[in-house]
Design a protein around this motif. Structure first.
Motif, PDB file in Angstrom:
ATOM      1  N   LEU A   7     -22.946 -16.927  19.546  1.00 29.11           N
ATOM      2  CA  LEU A   7     -24.348 -16.947  19.116  1.00 29.11           C
ATOM      3  C   LEU A   7     -24.945 -18.301  19.467  1.00 29.11           C
ATOM      4  O   LEU A   7     -24.665 -19.314  18.831  1.00 29.11           O
ATOM      5  N   GLY A   9     -28.481 -18.597  20.274  1.00 28.49           N
ATOM      6  CA  GLY A   9     -29.908 -18.287  20.423  1.00 28.49           C
ATOM      7  C   GLY A   9     -30.843 -19.068  19.536  1.00 28.49           C
ATOM      8  O   GLY A   9     -32.031 -18.747  19.431  1.00 28.49           O
ATOM      9  N   GLY A  10     -30.320 -20.106  18.850  1.00 28.18           N
ATOM     10  CA  GLY A  10     -31.148 -20.841  17.912  1.00 28.18           C
ATOM     11  C   GLY A  10     -31.961 -21.959  18.518  1.00 28.18           C
ATOM     12  O   GLY A  10     -31.809 -22.304  19.691  1.00 28.18           O
ATOM     13  N   LYS A  11     -32.824 -22.567  17.668  1.00 29.09           N
ATOM     14  CA  LYS A  11     -33.689 -23.678  18.097  1.00 29.09           C
ATOM     15  C   LYS A  11     -33.098 -25.043  17.715  1.00 29.09           C
ATOM     16  O   LYS A  11     -33.473 -26.075  18.239  1.00 29.09           O
ATOM     17  N   GLY A  12     -32.240 -25.059  16.725  1.00 27.49           N
ATOM     18  CA  GLY A  12     -31.645 -26.322  16.277  1.00 27.49           C
ATOM     19  C   GLY A  12     -32.633 -27.259  15.599  1.00 27.49           C
ATOM     20  O   GLY A  12     -32.579 -28.476  15.776  1.00 27.49           O
ATOM     21  N   THR A  13     -33.538 -26.718  14.804  1.00 33.24           N
ATOM     22  CA  THR A  13     -34.599 -27.554  14.209  1.00 33.24           C
ATOM     23  C   THR A  13     -34.041 -28.657  13.308  1.00 33.24           C
ATOM     24  O   THR A  13     -34.581 -29.753  13.258  1.00 33.24           O
ATOM     25  N   ARG A  14     -32.915 -28.409  12.645  1.00 32.93           N
ATOM     26  CA  ARG A  14     -32.370 -29.436  11.736  1.00 32.93           C
ATOM     27  C   ARG A  14     -31.725 -30.598  12.481  1.00 32.93           C
ATOM     28  O   ARG A  14     -31.309 -31.583  11.879  1.00 32.93           O
ATOM     29  N   LYS A  22     -29.834 -27.587  20.034  1.00 36.17           N
ATOM     30  CA  LYS A  22     -28.641 -28.426  19.847  1.00 36.17           C
ATOM     31  C   LYS A  22     -27.400 -27.908  20.588  1.00 36.17           C
ATOM     32  O   LYS A  22     -26.546 -28.698  20.987  1.00 36.17           O
ATOM     33  N   GLY A  80     -32.347 -13.290  19.837  1.00 35.07           N
ATOM     34  CA  GLY A  80     -33.457 -12.766  19.050  1.00 35.07           C
ATOM     35  C   GLY A  80     -34.079 -13.821  18.161  1.00 35.07           C
ATOM     36  O   GLY A  80     -33.733 -14.995  18.234  1.00 35.07           O
ATOM     37  N   ASP A  82     -34.007 -14.276  14.908  1.00 34.88           N
ATOM     38  CA  ASP A  82     -33.157 -14.909  13.890  1.00 34.88           C
ATOM     39  C   ASP A  82     -31.701 -14.615  14.247  1.00 34.88           C
ATOM     40  O   ASP A  82     -31.412 -13.881  15.198  1.00 34.88           O
ATOM     41  N   THR A  86     -30.197 -11.953  17.004  1.00 32.91           N
ATOM     42  CA  THR A  86     -29.399 -12.357  18.179  1.00 32.91           C
ATOM     43  C   THR A  86     -28.095 -11.557  18.230  1.00 32.91           C
ATOM     44  O   THR A  86     -27.700 -11.046  19.276  1.00 32.91           O
ATOM     45  N   LYS A 215     -19.810 -26.649  11.475  1.00 35.45           N
ATOM     46  CA  LYS A 215     -20.987 -26.315  12.298  1.00 35.45           C
ATOM     47  C   LYS A 215     -21.790 -27.587  12.553  1.00 35.45           C
ATOM     48  O   LYS A 215     -22.126 -28.328  11.614  1.00 35.45           O
TER      49      LYS A 215
HETATM   50  N1  LIG Z   1     -32.180 -16.877  16.348  1.00 26.89           N
HETATM   51  C1  LIG Z   1     -30.961 -17.452  16.270  1.00 26.89           C
HETATM   52  C2  LIG Z   1     -30.683 -18.458  15.299  1.00 26.89           C
HETATM   53  C3  LIG Z   1     -29.428 -19.047  15.290  1.00 26.89           C
HETATM   54  N2  LIG Z   1     -28.510 -18.638  16.206  1.00 26.89           N
HETATM   55  C4  LIG Z   1     -27.215 -19.297  16.285  1.00 26.89           C
HETATM   56  O1  LIG Z   1     -26.535 -19.241  15.057  1.00 26.89           O
HETATM   57  C5  LIG Z   1     -25.667 -20.376  14.965  1.00 26.89           C
HETATM   58  C6  LIG Z   1     -25.734 -21.015  13.588  1.00 26.89           C
HETATM   59  O2  LIG Z   1     -27.073 -21.187  13.245  1.00 26.89           O
HETATM   60  P1  LIG Z   1     -27.780 -22.603  12.933  1.00 26.89           P
HETATM   61  O3  LIG Z   1     -26.775 -23.711  12.818  1.00 26.89           O
HETATM   62  O4  LIG Z   1     -28.756 -22.397  11.852  1.00 26.89           O
HETATM   63  O5  LIG Z   1     -28.577 -22.842  14.305  1.00 26.89           O
HETATM   64  P2  LIG Z   1     -30.142 -22.962  14.438  1.00 26.89           P
HETATM   65  O6  LIG Z   1     -30.807 -21.796  13.814  1.00 26.89           O
HETATM   66  O7  LIG Z   1     -30.385 -23.244  15.884  1.00 26.89           O
HETATM   67  O8  LIG Z   1     -30.432 -24.302  13.614  1.00 26.89           O
HETATM   68  P3  LIG Z   1     -31.686 -24.568  12.645  1.00 26.89           P
HETATM   69  O9  LIG Z   1     -31.503 -23.640  11.477  1.00 26.89           O
HETATM   70  O10 LIG Z   1     -31.481 -26.028  12.301  1.00 26.89           O
HETATM   71  O11 LIG Z   1     -32.918 -24.295  13.461  1.00 26.89           O
HETATM   72  C7  LIG Z   1     -26.077 -21.351  16.079  1.00 26.89           C
HETATM   73  O12 LIG Z   1     -25.061 -21.371  17.072  1.00 26.89           O
HETATM   74  C8  LIG Z   1     -27.366 -20.775  16.600  1.00 26.89           C
HETATM   75  O13 LIG Z   1     -27.547 -20.999  17.991  1.00 26.89           O
HETATM   76  C9  LIG Z   1     -28.779 -17.644  17.130  1.00 26.89           C
HETATM   77  O14 LIG Z   1     -27.922 -17.284  17.943  1.00 26.89           O
HETATM   78  N3  LIG Z   1     -29.999 -17.063  17.147  1.00 26.89           N
END
Ligand SMILES: Nc1ccn([C@@H]2O[C@H](COP(=O)(O)OP(=O)(O)OP(=O)(O)O)[C@@H](O)[C@H]2O)c(=O)n1
Ligand SMILES: O=P(O)(O)OC[C@@H](O)[C@@H](O)[C@@H](O)CO
Length: 233
Positions: A7, A9-14, A22, A80, A82, A86, A215
């Protein structure tokens, strides 16, 4: 078939003010995502390894795979909005490309947990071949407190508490059926994937993770990860 789904697909906002999500940031000499993919390519039982990433970063991911990875089981899929969207995008890809058969299982893992071990992957594969859903967890180190932003509601007995990690692994048809049964409100409450199945009444088998399988979420985590890679080099 046994599938892996990473997985990414995230933005890595934190992670704060960084130029890219990230999972693409460098950890020592290569991106975090590559460290993680490499761990999964070492497992020969996977029939395909899906990397599910943001639509705007597909070509970047293709370039990274071309540069670092030679395993032709790796497939790039669009993620996706969230984490579970994804997850289900990856499942939809499997349905489209290979069809779903009753013995198909998937081991799903956060791209930003690069210190996963072959033992944890193996334990997930073994467990998901005989259970509908599997969660990787570590015993809670700190006491878990349940509450609002103002008030403690409960302080559960720590010996019964775990922290969830990944992989989270599933019998694919069970995951599909469980996700389709969720309401929109239920989907909005989820911070992991095993709860999809527990809400559908499925029992979830536990696999022990490791504290090293943490993580990478914040700049602090990236500094810790860099120190760990440095220490091991
Ligand atoms: N729409 C999303 C959101 C998260 N992830 C994945 O889920 C994993 C764990 O999520 P998290 O650490 O929360 O990643 P992010 O959502 O990118 O971080 P943040 O909440 O800080 O934006 C990460 O590998 C992230 O890429 C994903 O595949 N699709
Ligand atoms: O997407 P987030 O980082 O908020 O949450 C992901 C975590 O829930 C996930 O990595 C495991 O902890 C699942 O138990």
């Amino acid at each position: 078939m046994i599938y892996a789904q990473i997985l990414a697909g995230g933005k890595g906002t934190r992670m704060g003010n960084v130029p890219m999500p990230k999972q693409f940031l460098l950890l020592a000499d290569k991106p975090i995502l590559i460290h993680t993919i490499e761990k999964f390519t070492l497992e020969s039982r996977f029939d395909a390894i899906l990397v599910v990433c943001p639509v705007d970063w597909i070509s970047h991911t293709e370039d990274l795979i071309k540069k670092y990875i030679t395993d032709d089981r790796v497939r790039i899929v669009t993620g996706g909005s969230d984490r579970n969207e994804t997850l289900m995008s990856g499942i939809a890809y499997i349905q489209k490309q290979y069809g779903i058969h009753d013995d198909d299982v998937v081991v799903t893992h956060d791209a930003v947990r690069p210190f996963i071990t072959q033992r944890i992957i193996n334990d997930n594969i073994e467990a998901v071949l005989t259970h509908k859903a599997v969660d990787t967890v570590v015993p809670a180190i700190d006491t878990i407190v349940r509450g609002t932003d103002k008030q403690v509601i409960d302080i559960p007995v720590r010996s019964e508490m775990y922290q969830g990690q990944t992989p989270q692994s599933f019998h694919i048809q069970t995951l599909i059926d469980s996700y389709q049964a969720l309401s929109t409100t239920q989907k909005e409450t989820l911070s992991d994937s095993c709860k999809i199945c527990s809400l559908a009444g499925q029992s979830i088998s536990l696999v022990l993770g490791e504290n090293y399988n943490f993580k990478i979420t914040t700049p602090f985590d990236l500094r810790v990860a860099s120190a760990l890679v440095e220490e091991r080099s």
